[in-house]
Design a protein around this motif. Structure first.
Motif, PDB file in Angstrom:
ATOM      1  N   MET A   1      25.708  39.307  21.767  1.00 47.67           N
ATOM      2  CA  MET A   1      26.979  38.720  22.169  1.00 47.67           C
ATOM      3  C   MET A   1      27.170  38.921  23.680  1.00 47.67           C
ATOM      4  O   MET A   1      27.069  40.029  24.177  1.00 47.67           O
ATOM      5  N   LYS A   2      27.451  37.829  24.396  1.00 48.90           N
ATOM      6  CA  LYS A   2      27.610  37.902  25.835  1.00 48.90           C
ATOM      7  C   LYS A   2      28.993  38.449  26.182  1.00 48.90           C
ATOM      8  O   LYS A   2      30.008  37.985  25.683  1.00 48.90           O
ATOM      9  N   GLN A   3      28.990  39.463  27.070  1.00 45.37           N
ATOM     10  CA  GLN A   3      30.261  40.076  27.471  1.00 45.37           C
ATOM     11  C   GLN A   3      30.901  39.256  28.580  1.00 45.37           C
ATOM     12  O   GLN A   3      30.239  38.816  29.516  1.00 45.37           O
ATOM     13  N   ASN A   4      32.206  39.040  28.469  1.00 47.20           N
ATOM     14  CA  ASN A   4      32.952  38.322  29.494  1.00 47.20           C
ATOM     15  C   ASN A   4      33.242  39.277  30.646  1.00 47.20           C
ATOM     16  O   ASN A   4      33.881  40.290  30.468  1.00 47.20           O
ATOM     17  N   THR A   5      32.729  38.954  31.821  1.00 48.04           N
ATOM     18  CA  THR A   5      32.949  39.832  32.980  1.00 48.04           C
ATOM     19  C   THR A   5      33.769  39.106  34.030  1.00 48.04           C
ATOM     20  O   THR A   5      33.732  37.887  34.136  1.00 48.04           O
ATOM     21  N   TYR A   6      34.475  39.891  34.785  1.00 44.91           N
ATOM     22  CA  TYR A   6      35.289  39.363  35.866  1.00 44.91           C
ATOM     23  C   TYR A   6      34.517  39.545  37.162  1.00 44.91           C
ATOM     24  O   TYR A   6      34.076  40.641  37.481  1.00 44.91           O
ATOM     25  N   HIS A   7      34.293  38.444  37.888  1.00 42.33           N
ATOM     26  CA  HIS A   7      33.510  38.517  39.120  1.00 42.33           C
ATOM     27  C   HIS A   7      34.441  38.631  40.316  1.00 42.33           C
ATOM     28  O   HIS A   7      35.416  37.904  40.441  1.00 42.33           O
ATOM     29  N   HIS A   8      34.112  39.549  41.192  1.00 43.58           N
ATOM     30  CA  HIS A   8      34.895  39.780  42.402  1.00 43.58           C
ATOM     31  C   HIS A   8      34.102  39.273  43.596  1.00 43.58           C
ATOM     32  O   HIS A   8      32.985  39.729  43.830  1.00 43.58           O
ATOM     33  N   LYS A   9      34.679  38.328  44.329  1.00 41.09           N
ATOM     34  CA  LYS A   9      33.994  37.790  45.501  1.00 41.09           C
ATOM     35  C   LYS A   9      33.868  38.853  46.581  1.00 41.09           C
ATOM     36  O   LYS A   9      32.845  38.970  47.219  1.00 41.09           O
ATOM     37  N   ASN A  10      34.922  39.596  46.801  1.00 37.85           N
ATOM     38  CA  ASN A  10      34.899  40.628  47.832  1.00 37.85           C
ATOM     39  C   ASN A  10      35.631  41.844  47.282  1.00 37.85           C
ATOM     40  O   ASN A  10      36.811  42.047  47.561  1.00 37.85           O
ATOM     41  N   LEU A  11      34.908  42.636  46.511  1.00 37.89           N
ATOM     42  CA  LEU A  11      35.527  43.785  45.844  1.00 37.89           C
ATOM     43  C   LEU A  11      36.106  44.774  46.847  1.00 37.89           C
ATOM     44  O   LEU A  11      37.205  45.289  46.645  1.00 37.89           O
ATOM     45  N   LYS A  12      35.412  45.012  47.934  1.00 34.33           N
ATOM     46  CA  LYS A  12      35.912  45.972  48.923  1.00 34.33           C
ATOM     47  C   LYS A  12      37.288  45.556  49.439  1.00 34.33           C
ATOM     48  O   LYS A  12      38.219  46.358  49.494  1.00 34.33           O
ATOM     49  N   ASN A  13      37.422  44.293  49.791  1.00 37.79           N
ATOM     50  CA  ASN A  13      38.700  43.778  50.284  1.00 37.79           C
ATOM     51  C   ASN A  13      39.775  43.879  49.202  1.00 37.79           C
ATOM     52  O   ASN A  13      40.923  44.244  49.481  1.00 37.79           O
ATOM     53  N   GLU A  14      39.409  43.559  47.975  1.00 35.85           N
ATOM     54  CA  GLU A  14      40.368  43.632  46.872  1.00 35.85           C
ATOM     55  C   GLU A  14      40.819  45.071  46.626  1.00 35.85           C
ATOM     56  O   GLU A  14      42.007  45.333  46.388  1.00 35.85           O
ATOM     57  N   LEU A  15      39.894  46.017  46.709  1.00 38.91           N
ATOM     58  CA  LEU A  15      40.241  47.433  46.544  1.00 38.91           C
ATOM     59  C   LEU A  15      41.207  47.883  47.644  1.00 38.91           C
ATOM     60  O   LEU A  15      42.176  48.597  47.383  1.00 38.91           O
ATOM     61  N   ILE A  16      40.972  47.442  48.860  1.00 37.93           N
ATOM     62  CA  ILE A  16      41.844  47.789  49.989  1.00 37.93           C
ATOM     63  C   ILE A  16      43.245  47.228  49.763  1.00 37.93           C
ATOM     64  O   ILE A  16      44.245  47.936  49.910  1.00 37.93           O
ATOM     65  N   GLU A  17      43.327  45.941  49.421  1.00 37.10           N
ATOM     66  CA  GLU A  17      44.634  45.309  49.206  1.00 37.10           C
ATOM     67  C   GLU A  17      45.392  45.969  48.054  1.00 37.10           C
ATOM     68  O   GLU A  17      46.600  46.212  48.160  1.00 37.10           O
ATOM     69  N   LYS A  18      44.698  46.273  46.973  1.00 38.88           N
ATOM     70  CA  LYS A  18      45.354  46.942  45.834  1.00 38.88           C
ATOM     71  C   LYS A  18      45.785  48.348  46.220  1.00 38.88           C
ATOM     72  O   LYS A  18      46.834  48.833  45.777  1.00 38.88           O
ATOM     73  N   GLY A  19      44.988  49.012  47.050  1.00 34.38           N
ATOM     74  CA  GLY A  19      45.374  50.338  47.530  1.00 34.38           C
ATOM     75  C   GLY A  19      46.666  50.291  48.321  1.00 34.38           C
ATOM     76  O   GLY A  19      47.560  51.126  48.128  1.00 34.38           O
ATOM     77  N   ILE A  20      46.800  49.311  49.195  1.00 34.55           N
ATOM     78  CA  ILE A  20      48.027  49.145  49.983  1.00 34.55           C
ATOM     79  C   ILE A  20      49.209  48.903  49.049  1.00 34.55           C
ATOM     80  O   ILE A  20      50.284  49.480  49.209  1.00 34.55           O
ATOM     81  N   GLU A  21      48.996  48.058  48.059  1.00 38.83           N
ATOM     82  CA  GLU A  21      50.037  47.747  47.067  1.00 38.83           C
ATOM     83  C   GLU A  21      50.467  49.007  46.308  1.00 38.83           C
ATOM     84  O   GLU A  21      51.666  49.262  46.141  1.00 38.83           O
ATOM     85  N   ILE A  22      49.512  49.791  45.866  1.00 34.91           N
ATOM     86  CA  ILE A  22      49.823  51.012  45.111  1.00 34.91           C
ATOM     87  C   ILE A  22      50.612  51.998  45.966  1.00 34.91           C
ATOM     88  O   ILE A  22      51.606  52.572  45.515  1.00 34.91           O
ATOM     89  N   VAL A  23      50.193  52.191  47.206  1.00 33.39           N
ATOM     90  CA  VAL A  23      50.905  53.120  48.088  1.00 33.39           C
ATOM     91  C   VAL A  23      52.336  52.655  48.308  1.00 33.39           C
ATOM     92  O   VAL A  23      53.283  53.444  48.266  1.00 33.39           O
ATOM     93  N   ASN A  24      52.524  51.352  48.527  1.00 31.59           N
ATOM     94  CA  ASN A  24      53.879  50.841  48.763  1.00 31.59           C
ATOM     95  C   ASN A  24      54.764  50.943  47.529  1.00 31.59           C
ATOM     96  O   ASN A  24      55.960  51.177  47.643  1.00 31.59           O
ATOM     97  N   GLU A  25      54.180  50.763  46.357  1.00 33.30           N
ATOM     98  CA  GLU A  25      54.971  50.798  45.127  1.00 33.30           C
ATOM     99  C   GLU A  25      55.178  52.211  44.582  1.00 33.30           C
ATOM    100  O   GLU A  25      56.240  52.520  44.045  1.00 33.30           O
TER     101      GLU A  25
END
Length: 194
Positions: A1-25
């Protein structure tokens, strides 16, 4: 069975943006690589391919904002440098950058650690502020102001534009005419021109 995966074009950038969001919230103390991974829907080990620890992520978050902000200011200089209303355009660019991404302003100046050297000489420190200071001092070269008065101008103009930026990024500060429509009027209201 093929697993459905989520592909990240730029994971590093996404991690940074989510980090900023978490700190602000949630605050700086709630930031962790594990929480950022969860917010990005990746394994808890994924952030470690980009950051060794939370401190590296925090530094990357600050640099991410600083690089974008620096680019905005440099584009403004190249586009408007020779115009008589350059400082107005420069102030609008400063405010608009953070108005469009208020989470950047709150992280950078609430949780980050940019060094803002208010002295009159060009020096080291937070690059966007050094760019701002260079532009103000360049326009003050034509005046007969003392070094102390030039320093006063650097501080006063920065306080005014930075204060307006803080105001327009406040979630509870409402202005029914829309900030975008009033920035030029607000910047020029004191009649300051250099």
């Amino acid at each position: 069975m093929k697993q459905n995966t989520y592909h990240h074009k730029n994971l590093k950038n996404e991690l940074i943006e989510k980090g900023i969001e978490i700190v602000n919230e949630c605050g700086l103390e709630q930031l962790s690589l594990r929480k950022v991974a969860l917010a990005c829907n990746v394994s808890h080990a994924a952030p470690y391919s980009h950051f060794a620890n939370k401190e590296e992520l925090l530094l990357a978050m600050q640099l991410h904002i600083t690089d974008q902000f620096t680019g905005t200011l440099e584009k403004t200089i190249s586009k408007y440098e020779d115009q008589p209303d350059f400082m107005v355009k420069f102030g609008i660019a400063y405010i608009t950058f953070f108005m469009n991404k208020p989470q950047y302003f709150h992280f950078l100046f609430g949780q980050g650690s940019p060094e803002v050297d208010l002295g009159p000489e060009a020096g080291e420190g937070y690059k966007p502020f050094q760019i701002y200071k260079e532009q103000v001092l360049k326009r003050l070269e034509r005046t007969d102001l003392t070094l102390e008065k030039k320093q006063d101008c650097v501080i006063a103009l920065f306080a005014y534009v930075h204060g307006l930026t803080a105001l327009v990024t406040m979630p509870n500060a409402k202005y029914n005419l829309g900030w975008e429509n009033k920035l030029e009027d607000l910047i020029t209201t004191l009649g300051v021109s250099i």
